[in-house]
Design a protein around this motif. Structure first.
Motif, mmCIF file in Angstrom:
data_model
loop_
_atom_site.group_PDB
_atom_site.id
_atom_site.type_symbol
_atom_site.label_atom_id
_atom_site.label_comp_id
_atom_site.label_asym_id
_atom_site.label_seq_id
_atom_site.Cartn_x
_atom_site.Cartn_y
_atom_site.Cartn_z
ATOM 1 N N CYS A 1 5.940 -6.182 8.116
ATOM 2 C CA CYS A 1 6.941 -6.791 7.306
ATOM 3 C C CYS A 1 6.416 -6.796 5.812
ATOM 4 O O CYS A 1 7.437 -6.419 5.059
ATOM 5 C CB CYS A 1 7.063 -8.488 7.770
ATOM 6 N N ASP A 2 5.358 -6.787 5.535
ATOM 7 C CA ASP A 2 4.998 -6.284 4.296
ATOM 8 C C ASP A 2 4.835 -4.879 4.022
ATOM 9 O O ASP A 2 3.790 -4.292 4.532
ATOM 10 C CB ASP A 2 3.402 -7.004 3.800
ATOM 11 N N CYS A 3 5.662 -4.366 3.349
ATOM 12 C CA CYS A 3 5.775 -2.702 3.458
ATOM 13 C C CYS A 3 4.440 -2.275 2.311
ATOM 14 O O CYS A 3 4.019 -0.899 2.623
ATOM 15 C CB CYS A 3 7.036 -2.201 2.747
ATOM 16 N N GLY A 4 3.732 -3.022 1.820
ATOM 17 C CA GLY A 4 2.748 -2.655 1.083
ATOM 18 C C GLY A 4 1.474 -2.655 2.022
ATOM 19 O O GLY A 4 0.243 -2.242 1.702
ATOM 20 N N HIS A 5 1.371 -2.884 3.283
ATOM 21 C CA HIS A 5 0.353 -3.004 4.169
ATOM 22 C C HIS A 5 0.709 -2.090 5.561
ATOM 23 O O HIS A 5 1.928 -2.238 5.959
ATOM 24 C CB HIS A 5 -0.171 -4.253 4.448
ATOM 25 N N ALA A 6 -0.385 -1.669 6.297
ATOM 26 C CA ALA A 6 -0.318 -1.252 7.282
ATOM 27 C C ALA A 6 -1.472 -1.152 8.287
ATOM 28 O O ALA A 6 -2.306 -1.768 7.703
ATOM 29 C CB ALA A 6 0.150 0.392 7.153
ATOM 30 N N GLU A 7 -1.396 -1.000 9.601
ATOM 31 C CA GLU A 7 -2.704 -1.276 10.329
ATOM 32 C C GLU A 7 -2.650 0.274 10.961
ATOM 33 O O GLU A 7 -1.751 0.979 11.453
ATOM 34 C CB GLU A 7 -2.342 -2.110 11.672
ATOM 35 N N VAL A 8 -3.865 0.581 10.967
ATOM 36 C CA VAL A 8 -4.257 2.105 11.698
ATOM 37 C C VAL A 8 -4.673 1.715 12.981
ATOM 38 O O VAL A 8 -5.781 0.870 13.282
ATOM 39 C CB VAL A 8 -5.304 2.783 10.804
ATOM 40 N N PHE A 9 -4.094 2.495 14.157
ATOM 41 C CA PHE A 9 -4.466 2.662 15.351
ATOM 42 C C PHE A 9 -4.936 3.830 15.817
ATOM 43 O O PHE A 9 -4.412 4.864 15.499
ATOM 44 C CB PHE A 9 -3.527 2.017 16.320
ATOM 45 N N VAL A 10 -6.230 3.842 16.392
ATOM 46 C CA VAL A 10 -6.917 4.956 16.941
ATOM 47 C C VAL A 10 -7.041 4.931 18.540
ATOM 48 O O VAL A 10 -7.802 4.021 18.879
ATOM 49 C CB VAL A 10 -8.251 5.300 15.966
ATOM 50 N N ASP A 11 -6.529 5.988 19.007
ATOM 51 C CA ASP A 11 -6.693 5.700 20.644
ATOM 52 C C ASP A 11 -6.012 4.567 21.173
ATOM 53 O O ASP A 11 -6.706 3.794 21.852
ATOM 54 C CB ASP A 11 -8.192 6.174 20.758
ATOM 55 N N GLY A 12 -5.259 4.022 20.577
ATOM 56 C CA GLY A 12 -4.655 2.579 20.832
ATOM 57 C C GLY A 12 -5.300 1.378 20.527
ATOM 58 O O GLY A 12 -4.763 0.290 20.956
ATOM 59 N N ARG A 13 -6.265 1.346 19.866
ATOM 60 C CA ARG A 13 -7.039 0.377 19.246
ATOM 61 C C ARG A 13 -6.958 0.244 17.793
ATOM 62 O O ARG A 13 -6.856 1.183 16.978
ATOM 63 C CB ARG A 13 -8.495 0.526 19.623
ATOM 64 N N GLN A 14 -6.895 -1.092 17.205
ATOM 65 C CA GLN A 14 -6.656 -1.367 16.100
ATOM 66 C C GLN A 14 -7.999 -0.768 15.214
ATOM 67 O O GLN A 14 -9.180 -1.294 15.659
ATOM 68 C CB GLN A 14 -6.354 -2.823 15.625
ATOM 69 N N PHE A 15 -8.066 -0.168 14.333
ATOM 70 C CA PHE A 15 -9.247 0.468 13.651
ATOM 71 C C PHE A 15 -9.378 -0.229 12.338
ATOM 72 O O PHE A 15 -10.294 -0.533 11.979
ATOM 73 C CB PHE A 15 -9.303 2.026 13.333
ATOM 74 N N ARG A 16 -8.399 -0.037 11.417
ATOM 75 C CA ARG A 16 -8.485 -0.610 10.023
ATOM 76 C C ARG A 16 -7.114 -1.023 9.455
ATOM 77 O O ARG A 16 -6.126 -0.446 9.692
ATOM 78 C CB ARG A 16 -9.137 0.281 9.119
ATOM 79 N N SER A 17 -7.053 -2.104 8.602
ATOM 80 C CA SER A 17 -6.071 -2.636 7.660
ATOM 81 C C SER A 17 -6.237 -1.759 6.369
ATOM 82 O O SER A 17 -7.289 -1.768 5.851
ATOM 83 C CB SER A 17 -5.911 -4.046 7.475
ATOM 84 N N ILE A 18 -4.920 -1.289 6.104
ATOM 85 C CA ILE A 18 -4.943 -0.519 4.808
ATOM 86 C C ILE A 18 -3.849 -0.821 4.115
ATOM 87 O O ILE A 18 -2.876 -1.629 4.556
ATOM 88 C CB ILE A 18 -4.848 1.234 5.161
#
Length: 343
Positions: free
Chosen positions: A38-55
């Motif tokens: 919902c916060d357009c200034g943040h995102a989550e990176v998923f690698v191979d289906g797993r959460q990897f990092r918040s950016i």
């Protein structure tokens, strides 16, 4: 001397993540996904289906990066992929498709402010021939000054003979090579959170990668090759006296390595991302004041937020401060005083 101090400070170690990945790459489901909340200034990176990092959106938003740079006094940032994007452990076709997308996004970011940014792209080095072709293509574009690679390529050390043609090609086309730790080979499970691997094992992995280059005489065989190691070379400076002693006292080592390891180490460049003034002074003595460059790891949480203050705290002569702020990075990247050299 005054002119050197007036030149823009260059940060050679910053990362980007594209704001999106296609639903499929090379006809297969994407292994990397960016999920915006919902916060357009943040995102989550998923690698191979797993959460990897918040950016944050600073990973892809040039305006936000410029705000940070201006606040920190940085004139130029060199953008390179978030290391996990390098994909050396994937099939070469998949890695090449990811590289094409990431490189296109890097070029687009640089084009929005070419005087403030340049890029180090990515290539599928698990397929050295394809990596060479992609490197040659990148170096024909003004946005790119070289590439970022990992400290190992799918578990194979950089000094392995199969990568020799790639380093020769990098020398030939004038590409800067920035080495960043990734999936360390010598790291057993550590207690505590997953971040401990990056904090403790990455410096050891970086040192081993540099030793691999030294032991294979790559810098001697390719004297025009410009290669930089992240995080101050990790533990390399502490290893050099031991390596030098072994080179002098162990005939097999002296016969295999063409020059004193510490002298070879001074052919490389290093960022100054060590978070400590006394450590920086040690690196200046062991690796040379002409080989150290600003590196911040922006925009991630571990970033150095005041690199110029760190340099100022060393109380150097203006000429030496100019080397750390600008001059060494310009040599590593192939910059003329007013911009990048033409390839």
């Amino acid at each position: 001397m005054a002119a050197s101090m007036s030149l823009p400070a260059i940060d050679i170690h910053t990362h980007m993540v594209p704001g999106h990945f296609p639903a499929s790459l090379a006809g297969a489901p994407s292994a990397i996904e960016i999920r915006r909340g919902c916060d357009c200034g943040h995102a989550e990176v998923f690698v191979d289906g797993r959460q990897f990092r918040s950016i944050t959106d600073e990973c892809w938003d040039i305006g936000r990066r410029l705000e940070t740079m201006d606040r920190m006094g940085i004139g130029r940032q060199i953008l390179s992929p978030m290391p996990e994007l390098l994909s050396f452990w994937r099939p070469a076709d998949e890695a090449a498709a990811i590289a094409e997308h990431v490189n296109a996004e890097l070029a687009a970011m640089v084009e929005r402010a070419p005087g403030r940014f340049a890029a180090l792209g990515m290539v599928p080095l698990q397929d050295p021939d394809r990596a060479i072709r992609m490197l040659e293509k990148l170096m024909a574009e003004r946005s790119f000054l070289g590439v970022e690679i990992g400290t190992n390529i799918g578990g194979i050390p950089l000094g392995d003979a199969r990568f020799r043609p790639f380093f020769a090609a990098a020398e030939r086309v004038g590409a800067a090579i920035f080495v960043h730790p990734l999936k360390p080979l010598a790291c057993y499970p550590l207690p505590g959170p997953g971040a401990m691997e990056a904090l403790a094992c990455f410096p050891c992995e970086t040192a081993l990668a540099a030793v691999s280059i030294i032991a294979s005489n790559i810098a001697i065989d390719h004297p025009g090759l410009r290669i930089a190691f992240s995080h101050g070379g990790g533990a390399l400076s502490l290893l050099l006296p031991r390596l030098d002693h072994g080179w002098r006292t162990t005939p097999a080592v002296g016969a295999a390595i063409a020059d004193l390891p510490s002298l070879q180490a001074r052919r490389f460049f290093y960022d100054m991302l060590v978070y400590d003034g006394e450590t920086l002074r040690f690196l200046m003595r062991s690796l040379g004041k002409t080989q150290l460059c600003i590196g911040t790891d922006l925009p991630f949480a571990v970033a150095e937020r005041d690199p110029l203050g760190r340099i100022a705290g060393l109380e150097l002569l203006p000429a030496d401060e100019g080397l750390l702020r600008h001059g060494n990075a310009a040599r590593f990247l192939g910059f003329e005083e007013d911009g990048p050299q033409q390839h």
